[in-house]
Design a protein around this motif. Structure first.
Motif, short mmCIF file in Angstrom:
data_model
loop_
_atom_site.label_atom_id
_atom_site.label_comp_id
_atom_site.label_asym_id
_atom_site.label_seq_id
_atom_site.Cartn_x
_atom_site.Cartn_y
_atom_site.Cartn_z
N UNK A 193 0.83 -1.20 0.00
CA UNK A 193 0.00 0.00 0.00
C UNK A 193 0.86 1.25 0.00
N UNK A 194 0.31 2.32 -0.51
CA UNK A 194 1.02 3.60 -0.58
C UNK A 194 0.16 4.67 0.09
N UNK A 195 0.78 5.79 0.41
CA UNK A 195 0.07 6.92 1.02
C UNK A 195 -0.32 7.90 -0.08
N UNK A 196 -1.60 8.25 -0.12
CA UNK A 196 -2.10 9.17 -1.13
C UNK A 196 -2.01 10.62 -0.64
N UNK A 197 -2.26 11.55 -1.54
CA UNK A 197 -2.11 12.98 -1.24
C UNK A 197 -3.03 13.42 -0.11
N UNK A 198 -4.18 12.76 0.04
CA UNK A 198 -5.13 13.14 1.08
C UNK A 198 -4.81 12.50 2.44
N UNK A 199 -3.69 11.79 2.50
CA UNK A 199 -3.27 11.18 3.75
C UNK A 199 -3.79 9.78 3.96
N UNK A 200 -4.71 9.30 3.13
CA UNK A 200 -5.23 7.94 3.25
C UNK A 200 -4.27 6.97 2.58
N UNK A 201 -4.29 5.73 3.01
CA UNK A 201 -3.41 4.73 2.41
C UNK A 201 -4.25 3.76 1.59
N UNK A 202 -3.63 3.21 0.57
CA UNK A 202 -4.36 2.27 -0.28
C UNK A 202 -3.46 1.77 -1.38
N UNK A 203 -4.06 1.00 -2.27
CA UNK A 203 -3.32 0.55 -3.44
C UNK A 203 -3.02 1.74 -4.33
N UNK A 204 -2.04 1.59 -5.20
CA UNK A 204 -1.73 2.67 -6.12
C UNK A 204 -2.94 2.97 -6.99
N UNK A 205 -3.18 4.24 -7.27
CA UNK A 205 -4.32 4.61 -8.09
C UNK A 205 -4.10 4.11 -9.50
N UNK A 206 -5.03 3.34 -9.98
CA UNK A 206 -4.92 2.78 -11.32
C UNK A 206 -6.13 3.12 -12.15
N UNK A 207 -6.09 2.72 -13.39
CA UNK A 207 -7.19 2.97 -14.31
C UNK A 207 -8.06 1.72 -14.40
N UNK A 208 -9.35 1.92 -14.36
CA UNK A 208 -10.29 0.82 -14.46
C UNK A 208 -11.41 1.21 -15.41
N UNK A 209 -11.99 0.22 -16.08
CA UNK A 209 -13.08 0.49 -17.01
C UNK A 209 -14.38 -0.10 -16.50
N UNK A 210 -15.43 0.70 -16.64
CA UNK A 210 -16.77 0.24 -16.31
C UNK A 210 -17.68 0.58 -17.48
N UNK A 211 -18.89 0.04 -17.43
CA UNK A 211 -19.85 0.28 -18.50
C UNK A 211 -21.12 0.91 -17.94
N UNK A 212 -21.58 1.96 -18.61
CA UNK A 212 -22.88 2.55 -18.32
C UNK A 212 -23.86 1.96 -19.32
N UNK A 213 -24.74 1.13 -18.83
CA UNK A 213 -25.72 0.43 -19.68
C UNK A 213 -27.08 1.08 -19.41
N UNK A 214 -27.73 1.57 -20.48
CA UNK A 214 -28.99 2.26 -20.26
C UNK A 214 -29.96 1.97 -21.38
N UNK A 215 -31.24 2.11 -21.07
CA UNK A 215 -32.27 1.89 -22.08
C UNK A 215 -33.58 2.55 -21.65
#
Length: 291
Positions: A265-287
């Motif tokens: 884990x790493x320390x983020x700019x806001x002081x919280x710790x977590x995994x490194x910020x990465x890119x993730x893809x999601x889908x907005x499905x609408x009808x």
């Protein structure tokens, strides 16, 4: 004269029952998780009650950059009524409430909704109805827009669930689902339990189910930053150990988990710790509901 040769056509392609395929994916994950929970003495209520505060803190701060919120925001007006199915701690309910006539937040978790009620009171929002119920048992008046963000993964009977989403929407249904599988175990399940963590359905699974039942949805793939974050290392160990279904009295596993998290884990700019910020893809499905 010799007879003309006949073309050898390959066997007919077998039809896929996408609803049954969805159910099989969900069932594999359910069986694995229930066995691990039983071994550790964890219930579903325990799971969400212990994650509620961390979940709220980790997600609510980033709503203004959430592609799902931004897309739904384009479809609403001050006269719109919204139903937030699986509202949780109210990330989208709270963000949408100032822009619409009314929001009905539906969720079965008392712990999650307790935090939402607190935020609704603190922000003096008078247009939010909170309904503690599973969606299939909820008695909710139809809304103009129905939203359902990252909720469907454990729903075995997805067809009935989606049908109720559609029946409850006058104008449009929005479902948010991952395109890239999310490692909810932070990649540690196999290290502690000796087997891979079973996957969950993704947006392609849902799209195929919808098409099978004559719902031809629009799909938008969005990319967003993601990281699980925690206020402290103690909180990280507590939350991840719960995700891994570790027994509370299994001290060696907790020590091992702390060592692994401290190295990853790493320390983020806001002081919280977590995994490194990465890119993730999601889908907005609408009808639009078909009437």
């Amino acid at each position: 004269m010799p007879s003309a040769s006949r073309t050898q056509i390959p066997p007919e392609v077998e039809a896929i029952d996408y609803a049954e395929r969805w159910r099989d994916i969900v069932e594999r994950r359910r069986v694995q998780m229930e066995a691990a929970n039983a071994e550790s003495g964890i219930s579903s209520a325990d799971y969400w009650s212990k994650r509620a505060k961390t979940y709220r803190q980790a997600l609510h701060d980033r709503t203004d950059e959430d592609p799902f919120f931004l897309r739904v925001r384009q479809a609403i007006t001050p006269d719109t009524s919204v139903i937030d199915v699986g509202a949780g701690t109210g990330r989208h309910t709270l963000a949408l409430a100032p822009h619409v006539r009314r929001v009905a937040a539906v969720d079965p978790s008392a712990a999650m909704l307790a935090l939402l009620r607190q935020d609704v009171a603190d922000q003096r929002l008078a247009n939010v109805d909170i309904i503690e119920s599973e969606w299939m048992r909820a008695d909710v008046e139809p809304g103009d827009v129905v939203i359902c963000s990252h909720v469907l993964y454990p729903i075995a009977d997805v067809v009935a669930f989606v049908r109720k989403l559609e029946a409850s929407a006058r104008e449009r249904v929005f479902v948010y689902l991952r395109a890239d599988p999310l490692p909810t175990d932070m990649g540690l399940w196999s290290e502690f339990r000796g087997e891979p963590l079973q996957g969950q359905p993704t947006h392609t699974d849902l799209f195929n189910v919808l098409a099978q039942f004559n719902i031809f949805a629009d799909v938008e793939i969005v990319e967003h930053r993601f990281s699980w974050t925690f206020a402290s290392m103690d909180e990280a160990v507590a939350q991840v150990s719960h995700s891994l279904c570790l027994r509370e009295d299994d001290a060696p596993s907790h020590v091992r988990l702390r060592d692994l998290l401290e190295s990853r884990l790493v320390t983020h700019a806001n002081g919280r710790i977590g995994s490194a910020i990465g890119s993730s893809r999601s889908a907005i499905i609408s009808w639009r509901p078909f009437r």
